[in-house]
Design a protein around this motif. Structure first.
Motif, PDB file in Angstrom:
ATOM      1  N   ILE A 179       7.485   0.044  -9.547  1.00 58.01           N
ATOM      2  CA  ILE A 179       6.775  -0.689 -10.594  1.00 58.01           C
ATOM      3  C   ILE A 179       7.030  -2.185 -10.581  1.00 58.01           C
ATOM      4  O   ILE A 179       6.233  -2.958 -11.119  1.00 58.01           O
ATOM      5  N   ASN A 180       8.111  -2.641  -9.946  1.00 56.26           N
ATOM      6  CA  ASN A 180       8.385  -4.074  -9.880  1.00 56.26           C
ATOM      7  C   ASN A 180       7.305  -4.811  -9.111  1.00 56.26           C
ATOM      8  O   ASN A 180       6.919  -5.923  -9.472  1.00 56.26           O
ATOM      9  N   ASN A 181       6.806  -4.186  -8.053  1.00 54.78           N
ATOM     10  CA  ASN A 181       5.724  -4.750  -7.244  1.00 54.78           C
ATOM     11  C   ASN A 181       5.040  -3.600  -6.525  1.00 54.78           C
ATOM     12  O   ASN A 181       5.404  -3.253  -5.404  1.00 54.78           O
ATOM     13  N   PRO A 182       4.044  -2.964  -7.159  1.00 52.86           N
ATOM     14  CA  PRO A 182       3.438  -1.749  -6.606  1.00 52.86           C
ATOM     15  C   PRO A 182       2.887  -1.896  -5.194  1.00 52.86           C
ATOM     16  O   PRO A 182       2.903  -0.932  -4.434  1.00 52.86           O
ATOM     17  N   ALA A 183       2.403  -3.082  -4.839  1.00 53.74           N
ATOM     18  CA  ALA A 183       1.876  -3.270  -3.487  1.00 53.74           C
ATOM     19  C   ALA A 183       3.012  -3.364  -2.466  1.00 53.74           C
ATOM     20  O   ALA A 183       2.975  -2.741  -1.404  1.00 53.74           O
ATOM     21  N   LYS A 184       4.038  -4.130  -2.807  1.00 51.81           N
ATOM     22  CA  LYS A 184       5.151  -4.358  -1.887  1.00 51.81           C
ATOM     23  C   LYS A 184       5.998  -3.113  -1.685  1.00 51.81           C
ATOM     24  O   LYS A 184       6.491  -2.850  -0.582  1.00 51.81           O
ATOM     25  N   TYR A 185       6.177  -2.321  -2.763  1.00 52.08           N
ATOM     26  CA  TYR A 185       7.084  -1.172  -2.693  1.00 52.08           C
ATOM     27  C   TYR A 185       6.347   0.163  -2.675  1.00 52.08           C
ATOM     28  O   TYR A 185       6.927   1.202  -2.985  1.00 52.08           O
ATOM     29  N   SER A 186       5.083   0.148  -2.292  1.00 49.20           N
ATOM     30  CA  SER A 186       4.314   1.392  -2.234  1.00 49.20           C
ATOM     31  C   SER A 186       4.851   2.310  -1.141  1.00 49.20           C
ATOM     32  O   SER A 186       4.980   1.907   0.016  1.00 49.20           O
ATOM     33  N   PRO A 187       5.167   3.568  -1.471  1.00 47.15           N
ATOM     34  CA  PRO A 187       5.630   4.500  -0.438  1.00 47.15           C
ATOM     35  C   PRO A 187       4.526   4.863   0.548  1.00 47.15           C
ATOM     36  O   PRO A 187       4.810   5.356   1.638  1.00 47.15           O
ATOM     37  N   TYR A 188       3.266   4.619   0.163  1.00 46.87           N
ATOM     38  CA  TYR A 188       2.154   4.872   1.070  1.00 46.87           C
ATOM     39  C   TYR A 188       2.052   3.788   2.140  1.00 46.87           C
ATOM     40  O   TYR A 188       1.919   4.069   3.323  1.00 46.87           O
ATOM     41  N   HIS A 189       2.098   2.547   1.708  1.00 45.67           N
ATOM     42  CA  HIS A 189       1.764   1.434   2.591  1.00 45.67           C
ATOM     43  C   HIS A 189       2.969   0.656   3.095  1.00 45.67           C
ATOM     44  O   HIS A 189       2.873  -0.011   4.125  1.00 45.67           O
TER      45      HIS A 189
END
Length: 697
Positions: free
Chosen positions: A235-245
């Motif tokens: 949740i701190n940075n959904p794009a940076k810490y996405s387990p998908y990407h």
């Protein structure tokens, strides 16, 4: 008196004088310091009173938001989406149908994970952590930046439900006021429950229930310690810490959360070590059904002028143009397509007459409704050819020299540096030659080309002012929706309508608050649109989109973005009289092989869609578009377009389409009497221009 005594007395007098001066200065300094102290005391007292008034939620300030408990509660299926037949769109994972999970169903270690990384004194403060604020302030001063914040969980909840995300001081003050009021009215458990059910985890995933379901295919009560830490880190940075990407980033962030939990004595050393080594199993099921709803919610927010978070607090019923059977077909087509593992597939289908979005499917679990990419050669008809036809600079058969050319400091080249010499405009477009496209934009002027392209729904930045636009070199790029809407105008006699997925919006009381009444506007004349259809039909028959040649009433243009090291985007934009299909394959992380281009995989995808749509309609011809014979020899050897004289043999003529407004006037040989009427001679069905081409070639 001796000199020694004299100097001694002199020094004593000097010391006495300096002491007198010092005592006088000190008396005055004490008065000044006293005045300064009193002033500072008054100032500090005033500041304290002002701060108390400003931050005390019990003291109301006119026009400022206050706690609205209705915004803190999200119920299942807040928004209801209806398809084109009025049936509810079901079985989708989206932020609109999140399920609220009670605090009692959330494991303690899950709560501890979020508290440890986001607000370790959550159970000690009353909405605002002043200790953390002071620490963040000192750290920001040391680093000479303002990167470190100090928002508590209560403040985050208020910001996400009540306020905008701007960085104004007034917004922060409002956030603190409402957070303090929140803490007075709800228990810590209630606040934590609301917080976890409101969080955004990226990829259109809202709430702990949706996150557990999408990422792990579990209920929140089944989350392990390691999985909980991963979610808390996202949740701190959904794009940076996405387990998908970004799985490596997600793992590092998870480990940080676990470390904080250990430091806060929420877990033991053995639990920490076990969680570190636990292999996270991410559910890789694509979220196909999200993509259409992404477009829907984007449209709703724009129509109503509200944020997504505000929209999700409403119980609206949104009636859409969604065609379920078509959407399912698109999913199957994408599944079966030869798409590289690291690339995404996306297909859009719109209905031309009203711009209604019938289907929108993608291979990715990322929200790509707003993804802007370089359009490549798909921009050529819109910014080069249509403007040139519109202002009378060319005919479809106009000869253009396809040879290496420099335009000042700009030196574009054709694909693989292949050049063809003199070719017709329609051949150049059908085979997507670069040099002729740049020449056409230069002949019309960049400003004029952009002005026409803007009528098709494209937008440009202040930096888009060069000939590279002819090949798709845009600063910010365009969305696939924008390209689809633009090509739909060619099928509608040059009438552009911005596409939409929304029929109507009804509030919780049954009142219709929006009804789709979009209007068409003139992008180009009907003559220009028809002539573009003939040229793009040739692209589908013999050019880069020739995989579509078996479809008798489909026009198309392909586009490929990349270089010798690989391609990033491949397009096929195709349309029939009724539908426009925009197919894209691309990668946002790494380049695809050069074998993936607009002329192969995306053409195959578009062809399968049109076979399913089975459109039997034909394009209509404006009465102001006429067919005329031109002299083939003059065209080939003199590179000029002249009407064929009556003494020219039929084998030396070719029949071409012209707008009545811009018609060749000169004949290739002298004419001594009235020439025959071409339109009476060619007395057959003009709706099917494929017959014309076949008859006179």
């Amino acid at each position: 008196m001796s000199s020694a005594c004299y100097y001694t007395r002199f020094l004593q007098n000097c010391i006495a004088f300096l002491y007198l001066c010092y005592t006088n200065i000190m008396k005055k300094s004490r008065k000044i310091l006293l005045k300064i102290s009193i002033a500072m005391g008054i100032l500090l007292f005033s500041f304290a009173v002002f701060s108390f008034v400003l931050l005390e939620p019990g003291i109301k300030i006119g026009g400022w938001e206050t706690l609205d408990t209705a915004k803190l509660v999200k119920s299942e299926n807040t928004l209801c989406f209806l398809d084109n037949d009025g049936k509810e769109i079901e079985n989708t994972v989206s932020d609109a149908n999140r399920v609220t999970v009670p605090f009692s169903s959330i494991p303690t270690h899950t709560v501890d994970a979020f508290v440890s990384i986001e607000d370790k004194r959550f159970y000690k403060h009353r909405g605002v952590d002043y200790i953390r604020i002071m620490g963040a302030f000192l750290n920001n001063v040391k680093s000479k930046s303002f990167k470190e914040g100090a928002s508590t969980i209560s403040q985050q909840l208020i910001k996400n439900t009540h306020l905008s995300s701007d960085k104004k001081i007034s917004r922060k003050v409002k956030e603190i006021r409402i957070a303090k009021e929140l803490e007075r009215r709800f228990s810590k458990s209630e606040i934590m429950e609301m917080y976890l059910n409101m969080l955004y985890f990226g990829d259109n995933i809202y709430g702990i229930n949706s996150a557990a379901k999408v990422f792990f295919d579990k209920m929140p009560s089944q989350l392990t310690l390691s999985e909980s830490a991963l979610l808390a880190g996202v949740i701190n940075n959904p794009a940076k810490y996405s387990p998908y990407h970004n799985p490596e980033n997600a793992k590092k962030r998870r480990n940080l959360v676990l470390t904080r939990m250990f430091e806060n004595k929420k877990i033991t050393k053995s639990q920490l070590d076990a969680a570190f080594t636990e292999e996270i199993q991410i559910n890789r099921k694509p979220l196909y059904s999200n993509q259409y709803l992404n477009s829907v919610m984007k449209d709703v927010c724009k129509i109503l002028g509200i944020s997504k978070s505000r929209l999700l607090s409403k119980k609206f019923t949104v009636s859409t143009y969604y065609e379920n059977s078509l959407e399912e077909k698109l999913k199957n087509i994408i599944d079966e397509a030869d798409i590289p593992a690291d690339a995404n597939g996306h297909i859009i289908v719109i209905k031309n007459n009203d711009g209604s979005l019938l289907a929108d499917a993608s291979l990715t679990d990322v929200n790509i409704a707003d993804l802007r990419r370089q359009p490549g050669s798909t921009i050529k008809p819109l910014i080069c050819y249509a403007p040139a036809l519109e202002c009378g600079n060319i005919y479809c058969c106009s000869p253009i020299d396809d040879s290496p050319t420099s335009f000042g400091e700009y030196s574009p080249s054709n694909y693989k540096d292949r050049y063809n010499g003199w070719v017709s405009a329609k051949y150049a477009l059908a085979h997507s030659l670069n040099i002729p496209a740049v020449k056409l934009l230069q002949s019309c002027g960049v400003d004029y080309g952009k002005s026409v392209c803007e009528k098709f729904g494209f937008d440009f930045t202040e930096y888009d002012n060069n000939l590279a636009l002819s090949l798709g070199g845009m600063t910010e790029g365009v969305t696939l929706r924008q390209i689809a809407d633009a090509y739909g105008a060619f099928a509608c006699e040059g009438q552009y309508v911005k596409g939409s997925s929304i029929k109507s919006i009804t509030d919780e009381n049954g009142n219709i608050i929006y009804c789709d009444k979009r209007r068409k506007s003139d992008a180009v004349s009907a003559d220009t649109a028809f002539l573009m259809n003939t040229m793009l039909r040739e692209c589908a028959e013999t050019g880069t989109a020739k995989k579509l040649k078996s479809l008798p009433n489909v026009c198309a243009k392909t586009g490929t973005v990349g270089d010798s090291d690989g391609n990033t985007d491949a397009y096929c934009i195709a349309y029939s009289p009724t539908y426009t299909v925009a197919a894209w394959v691309g990668s946002v992380t790494k380049k695809m092989p050069n074998s993936i281009s607009g002329g192969n995989v995306t053409c195959d995808m578009a062809k399968k869609v049109f076979m399913f749509l089975n459109d039997k309609e034909n394009f209509s011809k404006p009465s102001t578009v006429l067919c005329r014979y031109i002299d083939k020899a003059v065209l080939e050897y003199e590179h000029d377009v002249l009407l064929a004289g009556k003494d020219i043999d039929i084998k030396d003529k070719s029949c071409e389409w012209f707008s009545e407004k811009y018609m060749p006037q000169e004949f290739s040989t002298p004419q001594y009497d009235d020439y025959f009427d071409y339109d009476e001679l060619l007395n057959f069905d003009f709706d099917n221009f494929e017959i014309i081409d076949g008859l006179f070639d």
